[in-house]
Scaffold this active site. Structure first.
Site, PDB file in Angstrom:
ATOM      1  N   CYS A 382       1.043  -1.214   0.025  1.00  0.00           N
ATOM      2  CA  CYS A 382       0.020   0.142  -0.020  1.00  0.00           C
ATOM      3  C   CYS A 382       1.007   1.307  -0.170  1.00  0.00           C
ATOM      4  O   CYS A 382       1.451   1.659  -0.960  1.00  0.00           O
ATOM      5  CB  CYS A 382      -1.090  -0.012   1.127  1.00  0.00           C
ATOM      6  N   HIS A 508      -3.703  -5.078   0.567  1.00  0.00           N
ATOM      7  CA  HIS A 508      -3.072  -5.608   1.772  1.00  0.00           C
ATOM      8  C   HIS A 508      -3.220  -7.038   1.635  1.00  0.00           C
ATOM      9  O   HIS A 508      -4.074  -7.810   2.440  1.00  0.00           O
ATOM     10  CB  HIS A 508      -3.808  -5.066   3.074  1.00  0.00           C
ATOM     11  N   GLU A 510      -1.465  -9.379   3.509  1.00  0.00           N
ATOM     12  CA  GLU A 510      -1.351  -9.799   4.869  1.00  0.00           C
ATOM     13  C   GLU A 510      -2.454 -10.235   5.455  1.00  0.00           C
ATOM     14  O   GLU A 510      -2.479 -11.254   6.120  1.00  0.00           O
ATOM     15  CB  GLU A 510      -0.628  -8.824   5.626  1.00  0.00           C
TER      16      GLU A 510
HETATM   17  N1  GLN Z   1      -1.882   6.827   2.933  1.00  0.00           N
HETATM   18  C1  GLN Z   1      -1.736   5.861   1.607  1.00  0.00           C
HETATM   19  C2  GLN Z   1      -3.314   6.214   1.137  1.00  0.00           C
HETATM   20  O1  GLN Z   1      -4.157   6.521   1.586  1.00  0.00           O
HETATM   21  C3  GLN Z   1      -1.542   4.632   1.795  1.00  0.00           C
HETATM   22  C4  GLN Z   1      -2.633   3.932   2.662  1.00  0.00           C
HETATM   23  C5  GLN Z   1      -2.076   2.609   3.456  1.00  0.00           C
HETATM   24  O2  GLN Z   1      -0.997   2.410   3.218  1.00  0.00           O
HETATM   25  N2  GLN Z   1      -2.984   1.724   3.926  1.00  0.00           N
HETATM   26  O3  GLN Z   1      -3.588   5.682  -0.104  1.00  0.00           O
END
Ligand code: GLN
Length: 546
Positions: A382, A508, A510
């Protein structure tokens, strides 16, 4: 009749109630029961999405896009209970639902009160999961510690359910602490008081899980049983373990916790086969082969902030027959470090997990650059993908002010931008791009090899996205888009060309990894780290085309 098990905690927090509840679920599933898990959080936030990871640890995301407590992650790793919005209950939700009904005039003429309206709503939420036809046992974990003001309505709902359904249908399990004081003595008094407090609310625990630094002696268990009115056999020693959390179901099983629970609930006791879990623990104990991963993030002070990432890395280790050791690196501190070699020396892979806000970003960019240039396996999750893109744009495309508009709203080269759908969003709660979305993997790419399929389903939680304006430039310079949304409009996965393993994902992975079945990306990443460790001299590692 459907069966319920309530799990409460006493004495103090952080005793591992989530893992205890999940371990009971794991054992009952291995006895052929169809188990569902529910977490109750007595805070007023509607969900965990608006809380800081520093305070509350990671936010676990479900397929249907609920931002929940990290214990749902424990349930996902230990059981196969489906998990959705329905499995995570907070005080905020209950009050919101009751107040909404009141405004609609559905209680007209009546005074709306904690008992019965709030407690009824709590029970309805529990039944909505537990009374489904394909469920045998629902395990409900009540967050917080008995004695907290906040959890009283939930404990009252539990008391009512025991009263209405009867003891043989609703079990009360209490996790408590047996501390060690001077002279190595284990003390039962806090447990006696905690059970007393529970009984004042009207709940007599049926099973005690006693967290202690070492196994409880028979004498001590007898003493606890006598003072708490719990049967001797049902006083379980939940002592500290030296191996992995995945041994906990086995420790409970050795003391017949599964049989005791099933007998009390008058459920059939079917054969048990824990071979899969035994194998994990054995592999962990026997493996001396170590792979070291550096996790570079800003929420490293609280060790639960990246809980699912940590666990998924361990699962990758189980799948490759190696023991994964994690080094948490504070990205903010990294910003000031001159000689990165000293920090990263001895690591075999680097992972940058998700995160929000500007603090520590420069440190993460330095980590990504170091991994790219030193050809060390890098996994960006992310924010970790967005970091990869910013770093590449600055170093390779020579766009020195390349940034995300999250960190620099007016930068000249916004390579990461707010998702279009986010432009009009005014509320913070539950409004990100959340939950399960499909990703098309690039034909012929390495990702297809890793996943063994070409369309994947992963969970998201973000507001920002790699800008399409820079996509071609990035691709031409060697940072390839290897996964997109099905319509091709959003970047989901990128990979460094000419690098042994440099992959960033917008989702994600994970959240979908299990100890018995490591997520394909984590399995592949750890394998690459092991290869890196074995070859060590970067130049000898084969280049992989995307
Ligand atoms: N802050 C970034 C976004 O909002 C990444 C978010 C995250 O890593 N879950 O896109």
């Amino acid at each position: 009749m459907k069966k319920y098990i309530f799990v409460t905690g006493g004495v103090c927090s952080s005793l591992g109630k989530g893992i205890a509840a999940a371990s009971i679920g794991c054992l009952l599933e291995h006895r052929g029961m169809r188990v569902r898990m529910i977490k109750i959080d007595p805070y007023i936030n509607v969900d965990a999405g608006t809380m800081s990871p520093y305070q509350h640890g990671e936010v676990y995301v479900t397929d249907d896009g609920a931002e929940t407590d990290l214990d749902l992650g424990n349930y996902a790793r230990f059981t196969s209970s489906p998990l959705s919005r329905a499995n995570s209950i907070t005080t905020g939700q209950i009050y919101q639902e009751v107040i909404q009904k009141e405004r609609e005039g559905r209680y007209l003429g009546r005074t709306v009160q904690v008992i019965p309206h709030i407690t009824d709503r709590i029970k309805q939420r529990i039944w909505a999961v537990g009374e489904e036809p394909d469920v045998d046992v629902t395990i409900v974990e009540i967050g917080g510690t008995v004695g907290d003001i906040e959890s009283i309505p939930f404990l009252e709902a539990c008391r009512q359910m025991i009263h209405e359904y009867g003891k043989k249908n609703v079990l009360a399990v209490h996790l408590t602490l047996i501390p060690e004081v001077f002279g190595n003595e284990l003390k039962t008094k806090p447990t006696q008081h905690s059970v007393k407090e529970l009984r004042e609310i009207g709940i007599q625990p049926d099973i005690l899980l006693c967290r202690a630094p070492r196994p409880l002696s028979e004498d001590l268990r007898r003493k606890i049983a006598l003072f708490t009115n719990v049967e001797y056999e049902a006083v379980i020693s939940a002592h500290d373990i030296k191996t992995t959390i995945y041994e906990i179901p086995l420790i409970y099983q050795q003391q017949n916790l599964d049989i005791i629970a099933l007998q009390k609930l008058e459920l059939p006791i079917r054969d048990l086969d824990m071979e899969d879990w035994r194998r994990i623990v054995q592999a962990f104990v026997e493996s001396t082969d170590i792979v070291r991963i550096g996790v570079v993030g800003k929420y490293i002070d609280l060790h639960d902030s990246y809980k699912s990432v940590d666990e998924a890395l361990y699962h990758g280790g189980f799948a490759n027959g190696v023991k994964v050791q994690l080094t948490k690196i504070d990205s903010e501190k990294l910003e000031k470090v001159r000689n990165l070699d000293e920090v990263f020396e001895g690591l075999h892979g680097i992972l940058v997990p998700g995160g929000f806000g500007q603090r520590g970003i420069l440190g993460m960019i330095k980590a990504a650059k170091w991994a790219r240039e030193h050809r060390v396996p890098y996994f960006g999750i992310c924010l970790g993908l967005q970091i990869m893109v910013i770093e590449f744009a600055r170093s390779v495309l020579k766009l020195e002010d390349a940034d995300s508009t999250e960190f620099s709203p007016s930068c000249k080269n916004p390579v990461v931008v707010l998702l279009e759908e986010q432009l009009d969003v005014k509320n913070y709660g539950g409004t990100m791009r959340l939950g399960r979305w499909d990703t098309q993997l690039k034909p012929g790419s390495r990702l297809i090899e890793i996943y063994g399929t070409d369309v994947i389903h992963e969970r998201h939680r973000h507001r920002y996205e790699v800008s399409n304006r820079y996509r071609q430039q990035l691709e031409d310079a060697g940072m390839r888009v290897v996964g997109t949304t099905l319509d091709g409009t959003l970047v989901e996965i990128m990979q460094w060309e000419k690098h042994p393993w440099g992959i960033g994902v917008q989702f994600h992975p994970e959240f979908q990894s299990k100890p018995t079945q490591a997520h394909p990306l984590f399995r592949s990443f750890i394998r690459a780290c092991k290869e890196y460790r074995d070859v060590r001299a970067g130049e000898q590692i084969p280049e992989r085309e995307p």
